[in-house]
Write a protein that holds these residues in place. Structure first.
Motif, PDB file in Angstrom:
ATOM      1  N   GLN A  86       0.615  -1.748  -0.146  1.00  0.00           N
ATOM      2  CA  GLN A  86       0.416   0.086   0.144  1.00  0.00           C
ATOM      3  C   GLN A  86       0.451   1.049  -0.283  1.00  0.00           C
ATOM      4  N   TYR A  87       0.224   2.517  -0.811  1.00  0.00           N
ATOM      5  CA  TYR A  87       0.971   3.315  -0.590  1.00  0.00           C
ATOM      6  C   TYR A  87       0.256   4.346  -0.915  1.00  0.00           C
ATOM      7  N   LEU A  88       0.070   5.708   0.059  1.00  0.00           N
ATOM      8  CA  LEU A  88      -0.127   6.801   0.499  1.00  0.00           C
ATOM      9  C   LEU A  88       0.040   8.364   0.023  1.00  0.00           C
ATOM     10  N   ASP A  89      -0.308   8.829  -1.035  1.00  0.00           N
ATOM     11  CA  ASP A  89      -0.486  10.097  -1.144  1.00  0.00           C
ATOM     12  C   ASP A  89      -1.107  11.369  -0.945  1.00  0.00           C
ATOM     13  N   PHE A  90      -1.006  12.164  -1.216  1.00  0.00           N
ATOM     14  CA  PHE A  90      -1.916  13.263  -1.033  1.00  0.00           C
ATOM     15  C   PHE A  90      -2.600  14.444  -2.732  1.00  0.00           C
ATOM     16  N   TYR A  91      -2.965  14.872  -3.002  1.00  0.00           N
ATOM     17  CA  TYR A  91      -3.139  15.628  -3.570  1.00  0.00           C
ATOM     18  C   TYR A  91      -2.068  17.243  -3.587  1.00  0.00           C
ATOM     19  N   GLN A  92      -2.269  17.508  -2.652  1.00  0.00           N
ATOM     20  CA  GLN A  92      -2.053  18.531  -2.318  1.00  0.00           C
ATOM     21  C   GLN A  92      -0.106  18.505  -2.177  1.00  0.00           C
ATOM     22  N   ASN A  93       0.499  17.409  -2.386  1.00  0.00           N
ATOM     23  CA  ASN A  93       1.472  17.338  -2.628  1.00  0.00           C
ATOM     24  C   ASN A  93       1.823  17.153  -3.880  1.00  0.00           C
ATOM     25  N   LEU A  94       1.139  16.329  -5.118  1.00  0.00           N
ATOM     26  CA  LEU A  94       0.848  16.837  -6.546  1.00  0.00           C
ATOM     27  C   LEU A  94       0.516  17.801  -6.888  1.00  0.00           C
ATOM     28  N   MET A  95       0.187  18.483  -6.422  1.00  0.00           N
ATOM     29  CA  MET A  95      -0.099  20.424  -6.316  1.00  0.00           C
ATOM     30  C   MET A  95       1.213  20.839  -6.107  1.00  0.00           C
ATOM     31  N   ALA A  96       1.824  20.971  -4.602  1.00  0.00           N
ATOM     32  CA  ALA A  96       3.003  21.686  -4.506  1.00  0.00           C
ATOM     33  C   ALA A  96       4.528  21.243  -4.916  1.00  0.00           C
ATOM     34  N   ARG A  97       4.197  20.100  -5.552  1.00  0.00           N
ATOM     35  CA  ARG A  97       5.750  19.221  -6.837  1.00  0.00           C
ATOM     36  C   ARG A  97       5.118  20.546  -8.456  1.00  0.00           C
ATOM     37  N   ARG A  98       3.928  20.466  -8.585  1.00  0.00           N
ATOM     38  CA  ARG A  98       3.708  21.189  -9.871  1.00  0.00           C
ATOM     39  C   ARG A  98       4.002  22.502  -9.688  1.00  0.00           C
ATOM     40  N   SER A  99       3.814  23.204  -8.266  1.00  0.00           N
ATOM     41  CA  SER A  99       3.999  24.492  -8.946  1.00  0.00           C
ATOM     42  C   SER A  99       5.582  24.861  -8.416  1.00  0.00           C
ATOM     43  N   ARG A 100       6.389  24.460  -7.939  1.00  0.00           N
ATOM     44  CA  ARG A 100       7.343  24.413  -7.930  1.00  0.00           C
ATOM     45  C   ARG A 100       7.922  24.288  -8.885  1.00  0.00           C
ATOM     46  N   GLY A 101       7.513  23.119 -10.100  1.00  0.00           N
ATOM     47  CA  GLY A 101       8.174  22.989 -11.801  1.00  0.00           C
ATOM     48  C   GLY A 101       8.896  21.405 -11.285  1.00  0.00           C
ATOM     49  N   GLU A 102       8.556  20.714 -10.227  1.00  0.00           N
ATOM     50  CA  GLU A 102       9.224  19.404 -10.144  1.00  0.00           C
ATOM     51  C   GLU A 102       8.393  18.411 -11.240  1.00  0.00           C
ATOM     52  N   ASP A 103       8.984  16.981 -10.945  1.00  0.00           N
ATOM     53  CA  ASP A 103       8.061  16.064 -10.955  1.00  0.00           C
ATOM     54  C   ASP A 103       7.197  15.505 -10.435  1.00  0.00           C
ATOM     55  N   TYR A 104       5.560  15.468 -10.399  1.00  0.00           N
ATOM     56  CA  TYR A 104       4.826  15.688  -9.823  1.00  0.00           C
ATOM     57  C   TYR A 104       4.287  14.227 -10.061  1.00  0.00           C
ATOM     58  N   PHE A 105       4.583  13.483 -10.353  1.00  0.00           N
ATOM     59  CA  PHE A 105       4.048  12.301 -10.716  1.00  0.00           C
ATOM     60  C   PHE A 105       5.503  10.859 -10.766  1.00  0.00           C
ATOM     61  N   ALA A 210       3.472  13.481 -19.115  1.00  0.00           N
ATOM     62  CA  ALA A 210       2.469  14.529 -18.937  1.00  0.00           C
ATOM     63  C   ALA A 210       2.779  15.774 -17.907  1.00  0.00           C
ATOM     64  N   GLN A 211       3.961  14.957 -16.992  1.00  0.00           N
ATOM     65  CA  GLN A 211       4.373  16.140 -15.695  1.00  0.00           C
ATOM     66  C   GLN A 211       5.715  16.840 -16.224  1.00  0.00           C
ATOM     67  N   ARG A 212       6.253  16.260 -17.661  1.00  0.00           N
ATOM     68  CA  ARG A 212       7.488  17.215 -18.259  1.00  0.00           C
ATOM     69  C   ARG A 212       6.695  18.467 -19.308  1.00  0.00           C
ATOM     70  N   SER A 213       5.618  18.235 -20.021  1.00  0.00           N
ATOM     71  CA  SER A 213       4.857  19.114 -20.386  1.00  0.00           C
ATOM     72  C   SER A 213       4.551  19.863 -19.348  1.00  0.00           C
ATOM     73  N   GLY A 214       3.809  19.541 -17.414  1.00  0.00           N
ATOM     74  CA  GLY A 214       3.356  20.310 -17.168  1.00  0.00           C
ATOM     75  C   GLY A 214       1.992  20.577 -17.070  1.00  0.00           C
ATOM     76  N   VAL A 215       0.823  19.725 -17.865  1.00  0.00           N
ATOM     77  CA  VAL A 215      -0.605  19.246 -18.607  1.00  0.00           C
ATOM     78  C   VAL A 215      -1.119  19.187 -16.127  1.00  0.00           C
ATOM     79  N   SER A 216      -2.277  19.010 -16.662  1.00  0.00           N
ATOM     80  CA  SER A 216      -2.832  19.651 -14.848  1.00  0.00           C
ATOM     81  C   SER A 216      -2.554  17.787 -14.083  1.00  0.00           C
ATOM     82  N   TYR A 217      -2.172  18.026 -12.444  1.00  0.00           N
ATOM     83  CA  TYR A 217      -2.239  16.472 -11.972  1.00  0.00           C
ATOM     84  C   TYR A 217      -3.416  15.980 -11.355  1.00  0.00           C
TER      85      TYR A 217
END
Length: 380
Positions: A86-105, A210-217
């Protein structure tokens, strides 16, 4: 022979203000349903009934307690056994990484690589339905798709504004998709059930691109777009489904469970719906009680009349009290002489003696968690 091994992505993205106050303190996924279940039991059961033991779960940080309270360690679903992952992740983490220009997926991609299975299923959190994911996988393999979306034919009233509807050709190949807010006729519509079976290597490639082109998380939105691009063969789900997105749809879904054909289709088919076990005594029925066409869970006391209701655990219906066409959640207490009709009572609500609560079939009254109702509440 083709392998049937899959892993799963369970997305708890959907939340709706139209479900307040029921979702003030809990996520949509953890809303009580049919007396003893939670809405998250349905996607989780579909997952484990297909033999999946590797699960990536996306939730919101804001209401994490409601998830963990029900889920625990995943024992009831067999997700705490040796070999499960099991792996638990948060949508807020994906949003934060994307806003910082990081690979969010990247965490999701790592999960998919670690599982090392050929197929992955994505499933959302708001459909009360019982999906046979093995059948969807077989359909996926037979059509040699990269992605196979699941759809249900519905009318306009069964759509939420952010739902996706597919445009299909005569062979159920996806040739377009629209957000429900864009449609203005009465349908029927090919509602995306927010369930997709995919080739794992293909999904890894698409997520990385997708993450390299910056599309929605928003993974669900991306998959709906990819289904069109791939001209995917869509799988039609024909069993019971209710799209939970507002008070009316939630109320009606519970009332549906009082109809045997719908109840059997959802709860008592070939695939068992699994929920957290609560060891309680049976509900006590007084000799003067009157119960008709009602689902009642354990641990309660019934001394009055209960007709056409869905009643959760540890609910007390006092002498000469009446409950009609209502959803009563755990710990509610309707005192003697009180009347409740066309209503949804959240947990631990107390209705004082002689008080009347009355809504309408299309607009049930909603009483928030822990409220003490000492005055009549009647919709005009």
């Amino acid at each position: 022979m083709k392998t049937s091994k899959m892993c799963a992505i369970f997305s708890n993205q959907h939340e709706y203000s139209q479900l307040k106050p029921l979702t003030d303190e809990r996520a949509l996924s953890t809303l009580a349903f049919a007396g003893k279940y939670r809405l998250m039991d349905f996607p989780l059961s579909s997952i484990v009934n297909s033999g999946i033991t590797q699960l990536y779960t996306l939730i919101s940080q804001e209401k994490v307690r409601s998830y963990l309270d029900h889920w625990g360690g995943g024992k009831e679903w067999g997700l705490d056994t040796i070999g499960s992952y099991q792996y638990l992740d948060f949508y807020q983490n994906l949003m934060a990484r994307r806003s910082r220009g990081e690979d969010y997926f990247d965490d999701l991609i790592l999960f998919l690589k670690t599982c090392n299975v050929p197929y992955v299923v994505f499933i959302g959190n708001k459909m009360a339905a019982n999906f046979d994911l093995k059948a969807v996988l077989h359909f996926h393999q037979s059509n040699e798709n990269n992605i196979t979306p699941v759809f249900k034919r519905v009318n306009r009233r069964d759509l939420a504004p952010d739902d996706h509807t597919f445009v299909l050709d005569d062979d159920n190949v996806v040739v377009g998709n629209h957000e429900a807010i864009e449609v203005n006729n009465e349908g029927p519509f090919n509602l995306s059930a927010n369930v997709y079976v995919m080739n794992t290597d293909w999904l890894i490639h698409e997520l990385d691109k997708a993450q390299r082109s910056g599309v929605s998380y928003d993974v669900s939105e991306r998959l709906a777009t990819l289904a069109v691009r791939e001209k995917a063969n869509a799988y039609e789900y024909t069993g019971y489904l209710r799209n939970i997105h507002d008070i009316t749809s939630y109320y009606q879904a519970n009332m549906d469970m009082l109809q045997k054909d719908k109840r059997d289709s959802l709860l008592y088919g070939n695939q068992k719906i699994i929920t957290r076990i609560r060891n309680e005594v049976g509900t006590y029925y007084d000799k003067d009680s009157e119960v008709k066409n009602t689902l009642i869970a354990t641990g309660g006391k019934v001394k009055g009349k209960v007709h056409n209701c869905v009643v959760s655990r540890r609910v007390t219906i006092g002498k000469d009290a009446e409950a009609e066409s209502s959803v009563l959640m755990a710990g509610d207490h309707i005192k003697s002489g009180a009347k409740v009709e066309y209503a949804i009572l959240d947990k631990n609500v107390v209705v004082e003696k002689g008080v009347t609560i009355k809504g309408k079939p299309e607009t049930p009254v909603v009483i928030k968690k822990g409220a003490v109702v000492d005055k009549d509440f009647i919709l005009d």
